[in-house]
Scaffold this motif. Structure first.
Motif, PDB file in Angstrom:
ATOM      1  N   HIS A  82       0.825  -1.211   0.000  1.00  0.00           N
ATOM      2  CA  HIS A  82       0.000   0.000   0.000  1.00  0.00           C
ATOM      3  C   HIS A  82       0.857   1.257   0.000  1.00  0.00           C
ATOM      4  O   HIS A  82       0.449   2.277  -0.550  1.00  0.00           O
ATOM      5  CB  HIS A  82      -0.972  -0.001   1.181  1.00  0.00           C
ATOM      6  CG  HIS A  82      -2.275  -0.637   0.839  1.00  0.00           C
ATOM      7  ND1 HIS A  82      -3.331   0.068   0.313  1.00  0.00           N
ATOM      8  CD2 HIS A  82      -2.685  -1.933   0.917  1.00  0.00           C
ATOM      9  CE1 HIS A  82      -4.327  -0.752   0.092  1.00  0.00           C
ATOM     10  NE2 HIS A  82      -3.962  -1.978   0.444  1.00  0.00           N
ATOM     11  N   LYS A  83       2.017   1.185   0.595  1.00  0.00           N
ATOM     12  CA  LYS A  83       2.904   2.356   0.598  1.00  0.00           C
ATOM     13  C   LYS A  83       3.537   2.563  -0.781  1.00  0.00           C
ATOM     14  O   LYS A  83       3.754   3.687  -1.212  1.00  0.00           O
ATOM     15  CB  LYS A  83       3.983   2.193   1.664  1.00  0.00           C
ATOM     16  CG  LYS A  83       4.817   3.446   1.838  1.00  0.00           C
ATOM     17  CD  LYS A  83       5.701   3.365   3.056  1.00  0.00           C
ATOM     18  CE  LYS A  83       6.449   4.680   3.199  1.00  0.00           C
ATOM     19  NZ  LYS A  83       7.217   4.736   4.423  1.00  0.00           N
ATOM     20  N   HIS A  84       3.841   1.474  -1.461  1.00  0.00           N
ATOM     21  CA  HIS A  84       4.479   1.524  -2.789  1.00  0.00           C
ATOM     22  C   HIS A  84       3.686   0.636  -3.755  1.00  0.00           C
ATOM     23  O   HIS A  84       4.167  -0.413  -4.171  1.00  0.00           O
ATOM     24  CB  HIS A  84       5.927   1.033  -2.708  1.00  0.00           C
ATOM     25  CG  HIS A  84       6.748   1.762  -1.692  1.00  0.00           C
ATOM     26  ND1 HIS A  84       7.271   3.002  -1.926  1.00  0.00           N
ATOM     27  CD2 HIS A  84       7.106   1.429  -0.429  1.00  0.00           C
ATOM     28  CE1 HIS A  84       7.932   3.413  -0.856  1.00  0.00           C
ATOM     29  NE2 HIS A  84       7.842   2.475   0.070  1.00  0.00           N
ATOM     30  N   PRO A  85       2.463   1.049  -4.126  1.00  0.00           N
ATOM     31  CA  PRO A  85       1.590   0.169  -4.916  1.00  0.00           C
ATOM     32  C   PRO A  85       2.072  -0.130  -6.331  1.00  0.00           C
ATOM     33  O   PRO A  85       1.570  -1.060  -6.955  1.00  0.00           O
ATOM     34  CB  PRO A  85       0.258   0.924  -4.943  1.00  0.00           C
ATOM     35  CG  PRO A  85       0.611   2.333  -4.686  1.00  0.00           C
ATOM     36  CD  PRO A  85       1.831   2.318  -3.814  1.00  0.00           C
ATOM     37  N   MET A  86       3.047   0.597  -6.822  1.00  0.00           N
ATOM     38  CA  MET A  86       3.517   0.339  -8.178  1.00  0.00           C
ATOM     39  C   MET A  86       4.839  -0.424  -8.202  1.00  0.00           C
ATOM     40  O   MET A  86       5.438  -0.586  -9.255  1.00  0.00           O
ATOM     41  CB  MET A  86       3.638   1.656  -8.954  1.00  0.00           C
ATOM     42  CG  MET A  86       2.312   2.416  -9.054  1.00  0.00           C
ATOM     43  SD  MET A  86       0.889   1.406  -9.515  1.00  0.00           S
ATOM     44  CE  MET A  86       1.204   1.172 -11.238  1.00  0.00           C
ATOM     45  N   HIS A 136      -3.950  -9.216 -10.329  1.00  0.00           N
ATOM     46  CA  HIS A 136      -3.501  -8.133  -9.446  1.00  0.00           C
ATOM     47  C   HIS A 136      -2.327  -7.379 -10.069  1.00  0.00           C
ATOM     48  O   HIS A 136      -2.312  -6.148 -10.085  1.00  0.00           O
ATOM     49  CB  HIS A 136      -3.124  -8.695  -8.075  1.00  0.00           C
ATOM     50  CG  HIS A 136      -2.812  -7.646  -7.077  1.00  0.00           C
ATOM     51  ND1 HIS A 136      -1.710  -7.710  -6.266  1.00  0.00           N
ATOM     52  CD2 HIS A 136      -3.453  -6.484  -6.752  1.00  0.00           C
ATOM     53  CE1 HIS A 136      -1.678  -6.641  -5.484  1.00  0.00           C
ATOM     54  NE2 HIS A 136      -2.730  -5.888  -5.763  1.00  0.00           N
ATOM     55  N   TYR A 137      -1.379  -8.124 -10.592  1.00  0.00           N
ATOM     56  CA  TYR A 137      -0.239  -7.469 -11.240  1.00  0.00           C
ATOM     57  C   TYR A 137      -0.711  -6.637 -12.436  1.00  0.00           C
ATOM     58  O   TYR A 137      -0.312  -5.487 -12.615  1.00  0.00           O
ATOM     59  CB  TYR A 137       0.799  -8.503 -11.698  1.00  0.00           C
ATOM     60  CG  TYR A 137       2.014  -7.850 -12.305  1.00  0.00           C
ATOM     61  CD1 TYR A 137       3.067  -7.454 -11.500  1.00  0.00           C
ATOM     62  CD2 TYR A 137       2.086  -7.589 -13.669  1.00  0.00           C
ATOM     63  CE1 TYR A 137       4.171  -6.814 -12.038  1.00  0.00           C
ATOM     64  CE2 TYR A 137       3.179  -6.955 -14.215  1.00  0.00           C
ATOM     65  CZ  TYR A 137       4.219  -6.569 -13.397  1.00  0.00           C
ATOM     66  OH  TYR A 137       5.302  -5.921 -13.935  1.00  0.00           O
ATOM     67  N   TYR A 138      -1.579  -7.217 -13.245  1.00  0.00           N
ATOM     68  CA  TYR A 138      -2.064  -6.526 -14.443  1.00  0.00           C
ATOM     69  C   TYR A 138      -2.840  -5.263 -14.077  1.00  0.00           C
ATOM     70  O   TYR A 138      -2.730  -4.239 -14.756  1.00  0.00           O
ATOM     71  CB  TYR A 138      -2.926  -7.466 -15.280  1.00  0.00           C
ATOM     72  CG  TYR A 138      -3.391  -6.829 -16.568  1.00  0.00           C
ATOM     73  CD1 TYR A 138      -2.501  -6.613 -17.619  1.00  0.00           C
ATOM     74  CD2 TYR A 138      -4.702  -6.426 -16.727  1.00  0.00           C
ATOM     75  CE1 TYR A 138      -2.916  -6.013 -18.799  1.00  0.00           C
ATOM     76  CE2 TYR A 138      -5.126  -5.834 -17.901  1.00  0.00           C
ATOM     77  CZ  TYR A 138      -4.228  -5.628 -18.936  1.00  0.00           C
ATOM     78  OH  TYR A 138      -4.639  -5.030 -20.088  1.00  0.00           O
ATOM     79  N   LEU A 139      -3.644  -5.318 -13.019  1.00  0.00           N
ATOM     80  CA  LEU A 139      -4.404  -4.140 -12.619  1.00  0.00           C
ATOM     81  C   LEU A 139      -3.485  -2.984 -12.228  1.00  0.00           C
ATOM     82  O   LEU A 139      -3.832  -1.819 -12.402  1.00  0.00           O
ATOM     83  CB  LEU A 139      -5.366  -4.470 -11.471  1.00  0.00           C
ATOM     84  CG  LEU A 139      -6.481  -5.461 -11.804  1.00  0.00           C
ATOM     85  CD1 LEU A 139      -7.338  -5.727 -10.570  1.00  0.00           C
ATOM     86  CD2 LEU A 139      -7.325  -4.991 -12.976  1.00  0.00           C
ATOM     87  N   HIS A 140      -2.307  -3.304 -11.711  1.00  0.00           N
ATOM     88  CA  HIS A 140      -1.350  -2.258 -11.344  1.00  0.00           C
ATOM     89  C   HIS A 140      -0.519  -1.777 -12.520  1.00  0.00           C
ATOM     90  O   HIS A 140      -0.181  -0.594 -12.597  1.00  0.00           O
ATOM     91  CB  HIS A 140      -0.424  -2.753 -10.225  1.00  0.00           C
ATOM     92  CG  HIS A 140      -1.054  -2.704  -8.880  1.00  0.00           C
ATOM     93  ND1 HIS A 140      -0.920  -1.627  -8.031  1.00  0.00           N
ATOM     94  CD2 HIS A 140      -1.855  -3.592  -8.232  1.00  0.00           C
ATOM     95  CE1 HIS A 140      -1.587  -1.859  -6.916  1.00  0.00           C
ATOM     96  NE2 HIS A 140      -2.168  -3.052  -7.014  1.00  0.00           N
ATOM     97  N   HIS A 141      -0.150  -2.665 -13.417  1.00  0.00           N
ATOM     98  CA  HIS A 141       0.801  -2.301 -14.476  1.00  0.00           C
ATOM     99  C   HIS A 141       0.265  -2.406 -15.898  1.00  0.00           C
ATOM    100  O   HIS A 141       0.925  -1.963 -16.828  1.00  0.00           O
ATOM    101  CB  HIS A 141       2.071  -3.151 -14.355  1.00  0.00           C
ATOM    102  CG  HIS A 141       2.893  -2.773 -13.171  1.00  0.00           C
ATOM    103  ND1 HIS A 141       3.674  -1.651 -13.141  1.00  0.00           N
ATOM    104  CD2 HIS A 141       3.020  -3.361 -11.960  1.00  0.00           C
ATOM    105  CE1 HIS A 141       4.269  -1.563 -11.963  1.00  0.00           C
ATOM    106  NE2 HIS A 141       3.889  -2.588 -11.229  1.00  0.00           N
ATOM    107  N   GLY A 142      -0.890  -3.015 -16.074  1.00  0.00           N
ATOM    108  CA  GLY A 142      -1.433  -3.180 -17.416  1.00  0.00           C
ATOM    109  C   GLY A 142      -2.263  -1.991 -17.857  1.00  0.00           C
ATOM    110  O   GLY A 142      -2.562  -1.076 -17.074  1.00  0.00           O
ATOM    111  N   HIS A 156      -9.942  -1.452  -8.082  1.00  0.00           N
ATOM    112  CA  HIS A 156      -8.785  -1.768  -7.239  1.00  0.00           C
ATOM    113  C   HIS A 156      -7.960  -0.521  -6.918  1.00  0.00           C
ATOM    114  O   HIS A 156      -7.488  -0.358  -5.793  1.00  0.00           O
ATOM    115  CB  HIS A 156      -7.915  -2.843  -7.899  1.00  0.00           C
ATOM    116  CG  HIS A 156      -6.826  -3.325  -7.000  1.00  0.00           C
ATOM    117  ND1 HIS A 156      -7.082  -3.969  -5.803  1.00  0.00           N
ATOM    118  CD2 HIS A 156      -5.481  -3.239  -7.099  1.00  0.00           C
ATOM    119  CE1 HIS A 156      -5.928  -4.271  -5.218  1.00  0.00           C
ATOM    120  NE2 HIS A 156      -4.943  -3.835  -5.976  1.00  0.00           N
ATOM    121  N   MET A 157      -7.798   0.357  -7.879  1.00  0.00           N
ATOM    122  CA  MET A 157      -7.062   1.597  -7.611  1.00  0.00           C
ATOM    123  C   MET A 157      -7.822   2.460  -6.607  1.00  0.00           C
ATOM    124  O   MET A 157      -7.217   3.160  -5.798  1.00  0.00           O
ATOM    125  CB  MET A 157      -6.803   2.373  -8.909  1.00  0.00           C
ATOM    126  CG  MET A 157      -5.833   1.678  -9.870  1.00  0.00           C
ATOM    127  SD  MET A 157      -4.219   1.320  -9.151  1.00  0.00           S
ATOM    128  CE  MET A 157      -4.228  -0.473  -9.131  1.00  0.00           C
TER     129      MET A 157
END
Length: 192
Positions: A82-86, A136-142, A156-157
């Motif tokens: 949560h502190k570094h979500p990316m 989960h990975y895709y939602l952050h970086h896709g 999610h964001m």
């Protein structure tokens, strides 16, 4: 050492766990279960995973801690995310930790079901877990183009950047709807 064990690239999850999931599912079939029954049990296991995903995220990953060790544990399992979500290396569960949890679920399946049924359920659940971690990975970086994935990404964001005590589902909003932890939209907050 602990920092090293908490970092994993996204592709490790399907590479490590899909063969294991297929092994468990295949084991059920070779033990005599029919293909339709194996498929039904596998889908049921994946569905059960969505409930576990919600519960783990809500009750373990967002646990309120007060001690130094509790805070440290929480930070390592979810607080850093949560502190570094990316941070792309902390978006999936490392294999060692996942293997420990898998062992506990395997033991539970062996207690509750026959070996053939438990194997299909566990294999399906493990497939659901892989879908969860890769989603989960895709939602952050896709960069989703489909309406469903765009909606899940926004959802999610929203959990990360607006309302962290709601929206615990990642692959589905179903359990947030059931347990009334679905966050309000910005428009609903303004009007109500």
């Amino acid at each position: 050492m602990i920092q090293f064990l908490s970092r994993t690239t996204w592709w490790v999850v399907p590479v490590v766990w899909m063969p294991v999931a297929f092994y468990f599912i295949g084991m059920s079939y070779t033990m005599g279960l029919t293909l339709p029954l194996v498929a039904m049990l596998s889908v049921s296991g994946a569905f059960v995973w969505t409930f576990l995903e919600y519960c783990i995220h809500r009750f373990l990953f967002h646990i309120v801690t007060k001690s130094y060790w509790g805070n440290t544990f929480h930070y390592l399992i979810h607080g850093f995310h949560h502190k570094h979500p990316m941070d792309g290396l902390r978006l999936v569960i490392p294999p060692l930790e996942a293997a420990i949890v898998l062992g506990m679920f395997w033991y539970l399946c062996r207690l509750l079901f026959t070996l053939s049924m438990g194997s299909a359920l566990l294999g399906g659940g493990l497939s659901g877990y892989v879908m969860y971690d890769t989603t989960h990975y895709y939602l952050h970086h896709g960069h989703p183009t489909s309406k469903i994935l765009k909606s899940l990404k926004k959802y999610h964001m929203n959990h990360h950047f607006r309302i962290q005590n709601k929206g615990f589902g990642v692959t589905t909003t179903l359990w947030d709807r059931v347990f009334e932890t679905l966050p309000k939209t910005k428009a609903a907050e303004k009007s109500g």
